[in-house]
Design an enzyme around this catalytic site. Structure first.
Site, mmCIF file in Angstrom:
data_model
loop_
_atom_site.group_PDB
_atom_site.id
_atom_site.type_symbol
_atom_site.label_atom_id
_atom_site.label_comp_id
_atom_site.label_asym_id
_atom_site.label_seq_id
_atom_site.Cartn_x
_atom_site.Cartn_y
_atom_site.Cartn_z
ATOM 1 N N TRP A 1 0.806 -1.223 0.000
ATOM 2 C CA TRP A 1 0.000 0.000 0.000
ATOM 3 C C TRP A 1 0.837 1.270 0.000
ATOM 4 C CZ3 TRP A 1 2.026 2.471 4.035
ATOM 5 C CH2 TRP A 1 2.607 1.675 5.033
ATOM 6 N N TYR A 55 3.222 2.674 -1.856
ATOM 7 C CA TYR A 55 3.248 3.408 -3.143
ATOM 8 C C TYR A 55 2.495 2.547 -4.149
ATOM 9 C CZ TYR A 55 7.007 6.383 -1.337
ATOM 10 O OH TYR A 55 7.741 7.265 -0.591
ATOM 11 N N LEU A 105 3.343 3.037 -7.794
ATOM 12 C CA LEU A 105 4.716 2.694 -8.197
ATOM 13 C C LEU A 105 4.963 1.191 -8.125
ATOM 14 C CD1 LEU A 105 6.667 5.605 -6.476
ATOM 15 C CD2 LEU A 105 6.066 5.390 -8.874
ATOM 16 N N THR A 155 2.881 -0.532 -10.776
ATOM 17 C CA THR A 155 3.459 -0.307 -12.109
ATOM 18 C C THR A 155 4.670 -1.196 -12.371
ATOM 19 O OG1 THR A 155 2.684 1.950 -12.273
ATOM 20 C CG2 THR A 155 4.673 1.461 -13.478
ATOM 21 N N GLY A 210 5.969 -6.585 -0.345
ATOM 22 C CA GLY A 210 5.464 -6.470 1.014
ATOM 23 C C GLY A 210 6.524 -6.838 2.016
ATOM 24 N N TYR A 263 8.904 -8.949 4.819
ATOM 25 C CA TYR A 263 9.696 -10.184 4.790
ATOM 26 C C TYR A 263 8.855 -11.364 5.286
ATOM 27 C CZ TYR A 263 12.701 -13.808 6.642
ATOM 28 O OH TYR A 263 13.235 -15.021 6.950
ATOM 29 N N GLU A 271 9.793 -8.521 -3.555
ATOM 30 C CA GLU A 271 10.348 -7.195 -3.208
ATOM 31 C C GLU A 271 9.927 -6.908 -1.776
ATOM 32 O OE1 GLU A 271 11.026 -5.158 -7.408
ATOM 33 O OE2 GLU A 271 9.540 -4.185 -6.136
ATOM 34 N N LEU A 272 10.879 -7.026 -0.867
ATOM 35 C CA LEU A 272 10.519 -7.008 0.551
ATOM 36 C C LEU A 272 11.079 -5.785 1.275
ATOM 37 C CD1 LEU A 272 11.158 -10.824 1.108
ATOM 38 C CD2 LEU A 272 9.112 -9.692 0.237
ATOM 39 N N CYS A 309 10.068 1.512 1.043
ATOM 40 C CA CYS A 309 10.948 0.351 1.218
ATOM 41 C C CYS A 309 12.389 0.803 1.274
ATOM 42 C CB CYS A 309 10.728 -0.651 0.097
ATOM 43 S SG CYS A 309 10.879 0.069 -1.523
ATOM 44 N N TRP A 364 15.657 -2.981 -9.832
ATOM 45 C CA TRP A 364 15.285 -2.761 -8.442
ATOM 46 C C TRP A 364 15.193 -4.126 -7.786
ATOM 47 C CZ3 TRP A 364 15.828 0.955 -5.334
ATOM 48 C CH2 TRP A 364 15.166 0.971 -4.099
HETATM 49 P P1 NAD Z 1 2.369 -7.087 4.005
HETATM 50 O O1 NAD Z 1 3.336 -8.191 3.871
HETATM 51 O O2 NAD Z 1 1.655 -6.939 5.294
HETATM 52 O O3 NAD Z 1 1.243 -7.186 2.885
HETATM 53 C C1 NAD Z 1 1.523 -7.155 1.503
HETATM 54 C C2 NAD Z 1 0.437 -7.829 0.736
HETATM 55 O O4 NAD Z 1 0.390 -9.199 1.094
HETATM 56 C C3 NAD Z 1 -0.959 -7.287 0.988
HETATM 57 O O5 NAD Z 1 -1.652 -7.250 -0.231
HETATM 58 C C4 NAD Z 1 -1.567 -8.312 1.931
HETATM 59 O O6 NAD Z 1 -2.970 -8.392 1.855
HETATM 60 C C5 NAD Z 1 -0.928 -9.590 1.419
HETATM 61 N N1 NAD Z 1 -0.832 -10.669 2.418
HETATM 62 C C6 NAD Z 1 -0.678 -10.569 3.752
HETATM 63 N N2 NAD Z 1 -0.592 -11.797 4.311
HETATM 64 C C7 NAD Z 1 -0.685 -12.696 3.296
HETATM 65 C C8 NAD Z 1 -0.652 -14.112 3.228
HETATM 66 N N3 NAD Z 1 -0.524 -14.856 4.323
HETATM 67 N N4 NAD Z 1 -0.745 -14.691 2.022
HETATM 68 C C9 NAD Z 1 -0.849 -13.960 0.890
HETATM 69 N N5 NAD Z 1 -0.915 -12.611 0.887
HETATM 70 C C10 NAD Z 1 -0.831 -11.974 2.090
HETATM 71 O O7 NAD Z 1 3.194 -5.756 3.657
HETATM 72 P P2 NAD Z 1 2.682 -4.261 3.625
HETATM 73 O O8 NAD Z 1 2.492 -3.784 5.010
HETATM 74 O O9 NAD Z 1 1.561 -4.077 2.672
HETATM 75 O O10 NAD Z 1 3.929 -3.516 2.979
HETATM 76 C C11 NAD Z 1 4.971 -3.005 3.741
HETATM 77 C C12 NAD Z 1 6.224 -3.794 3.483
HETATM 78 O O11 NAD Z 1 6.497 -3.851 2.090
HETATM 79 C C13 NAD Z 1 7.457 -3.173 4.094
HETATM 80 O O12 NAD Z 1 8.248 -4.174 4.684
HETATM 81 C C14 NAD Z 1 8.162 -2.551 2.883
HETATM 82 O O13 NAD Z 1 9.535 -2.358 3.073
HETATM 83 C C15 NAD Z 1 7.851 -3.535 1.831
HETATM 84 N N6 NAD Z 1 8.000 -2.949 0.475
HETATM 85 C C16 NAD Z 1 9.038 -3.339 -0.304
HETATM 86 C C17 NAD Z 1 9.227 -2.777 -1.556
HETATM 87 C C18 NAD Z 1 10.396 -3.160 -2.420
HETATM 88 O O14 NAD Z 1 10.423 -2.732 -3.556
HETATM 89 N N7 NAD Z 1 11.348 -3.926 -1.954
HETATM 90 C C19 NAD Z 1 8.318 -1.810 -2.003
HETATM 91 C C20 NAD Z 1 7.268 -1.438 -1.195
HETATM 92 C C21 NAD Z 1 7.112 -2.014 0.054
#
Ligand code: NAD
Length: 455
Positions: free
Chosen positions: A129, A131, A134, A137, A204, A206, A226-227, A261, A424
């Protein structure tokens, strides 16, 4: 599923979630649609995605308001994000033909050897959520360009934006059976893992990434992750114009409320420039205006998720208990909304959570170091490996340090920056696989080696 405005805590939408049956139906539709979409000439697919970008630009005010209403970022930062997505789409569409067309690798009188870049099929994109324009995309644009169909699951915290994306993709000419959206939270994401997609691309945390990778592994299909990150930044002894550096690096730490991130998550400063840097940094942070993200001039909006307020607060308390000093901020703002004061900590060390765990919020620790060697050791003392930055007046000094950081990206005299022309990618707990650049365009393809004997 209720959508809550994090700045007001008011429910702004009530959406119907997907379930196993509806997701299965969407996958079947996408399977049929993929073949038709892949038959559309690449030039036409490029034109459709360029039209999508033009529509985002035309509707930037509407899109920004929707985005701000559900994630709490200042309106201007929402506009910046949509413009940024436009730049990425420009690069990806302008380079699609070059990197997705078949390549002749060798040819003589009898034999021609060619690589064909075939689409994976139906790609599942589970997204974040922070970005949504981004990170979305980065995946659905190259995936569609390469001839895949896409099931896109926006985060439950940015679903209204996901629906905007769907609306404008369809308006631009992406067929209904080439792009579908899945609405819901963790359970809906988990259900997608039980279905058989031809590739999974996740952005999302790690913890979720690890869970997804374990579930996807037996399917033997590509999985891009991408974590998170705990991105370090080092200001070396020879850094010039400390005031300017302090302002730029504070922006790298606090832009989007630290919810990037590649936000700067920890700072190391050589003792020679430490006092001046800290003074200028704190001055800059104190100048930030916090509050209603729809107000002009607000730089620190609401944190998107209420739960993160507790994470940030626990990190600050843990640091203070272990000897850190709060130079500004340090607590949640009273009243409605998920607001936390931008917080600067000094006297920090690696025993503190704030220097080890992803903060993903408006808090930063600044640690004094005695040498480049000490800085490098601390920079690499992490489970993550997304980006690392060095500020120095010497390119060779920075290059020497950055050659030894275990990160997917290195920055010299800049930070918190992404370019569509560069891959990236993360290392270690920051994930693997690449988006963006020619590597990211081809991430949604499978190469086929063609041996063509003429006689
Ligand atoms: P999150 O892991 O909580 O959720 C991400 C997505 O996964 C959501 O759509 C969520 O509904 C889904 N999800 C959650 N549990 C799941 C499961 N058990 N099975 C399948 N899908 C599931 O992460 P978040 O809070 O949305 O994002 C924040 C994290 O993302 C931060 O750690 C950030 O650094 C990382 N991030 C990384 C990049 C990158 O390019 N490396 C970019 C943006 C964000």
């Amino acid at each position: 599923m209720k959508v809550v405005n994090p700045a007001t805590e008011q429910v702004i939408a009530d959406l119907k979630e997907d379930n196993a049956a509806s997701l299965k139906k969407k996958l079947s539709l996408l399977k049929l649609g993929q073949k038709k979409w892949n038959a559309v000439p690449l030039k036409k697919r490029v034109a459709i995605l360029q039209k999508f970008s033009a529509l985002l630009k035309e509707n930037i005010e509407e899109c920004s308001r929707v985005l701000t209403s559900e994630v709490g970022k200042p309106l201007q930062q929402s506009r910046n994000e949509i413009n940024g997505a436009g730049n990425r789409i420009k690069w990806l569409t302008e380079n699609a033909e070059k990197f997705l067309s078949e390549e002749v690798m060798s040819e003589d009188a009898n034999m021609k050897e060619v690589i064909r870049y075939e689409p994976l099929g139906v790609v599942c994109n589970i997204s974040a959520w922070n970005y949504p324009y981004l990170v979305g995309t980065n995946v659905f644009v190259p995936a569609l360009l390469a001839g895949n169909s896409v099931l896109y699951k926006p985060s439950e915290f940015s679903t209204l934006t996901g629906l905007e994306i769907e609306k404008f993709l369809k308006k631009a000419g992406v067929p209904d059976d080439a792009f579908q959206i899945a609405i819901g939270a963790r359970e809906v994401g988990a259900t997608l893992l039980d279905l058989n997609f031809d590739g999974y691309f996740f952005t999302g945390s790690y913890a979720t990434g690890k869970f997804i990778y374990e579930k996807v592994a037996p399917k033997m299909v590509p999985c891009g992750l991408e974590l998170g990150g705990k991105d370090p930044l080092y200001v070396a002894a020879d850094a010039k114009d400390i005031k300017h550096i302090a302002a730029g690096t504070a922006d790298g730490a606090f832009y989007n409320n630290g919810q990037s991130c590649c936000s700067v998550e920890r700072i190391y400063v050589h003792e020679k420039v430490y006092n001046k840097y800290v003074e200028e940094f704190v001055k800059e942070v104190k100048s930030y205006k916090s509050g209603d993200p729809t107000d002009d001039g607000v730089y620190i909006g609401a944190l998107t998720r209420e739960a993160q307020l507790r994470v940030v607060d626990a990190q600050v308390k843990d640091a203070v208990k272990k000897g850190a000093k709060v130079l500004t901020g340090g607590k949640k703002l009273s009243g409605k909304g998920h607001f936390y004061e931008p917080t600067v900590l000094v006297n920090v060390n690696h025993k503190m959570k704030v220097m080890r765990d992803e903060s993903f919020g408006p808090v930063i620790g600044i640690q004094k170091v005695k040498s480049d060697e000490e800085a490098l050791e601390l920079m690499n003392d992490t489970e993550y490996g997304l980006t690392a930055a060095v500020y120095s007046s010497s390119q060779s000094r920075a290059a020497k340090i950055l050659a030894q950081t275990n990160s997917g990206t290195g920055y010299w005299n800049c930070c918190d920056r992404v370019s569509a022309a560069l891959p990236w990618s993360g290392r270690k707990h920051s994930g693997f696989g690449s988006t963006l650049s020619h590597v990211g365009l081809r991430a949604f393809t499978q190469p086929k080696g063609m041996h063509l004997r003429k006689s």
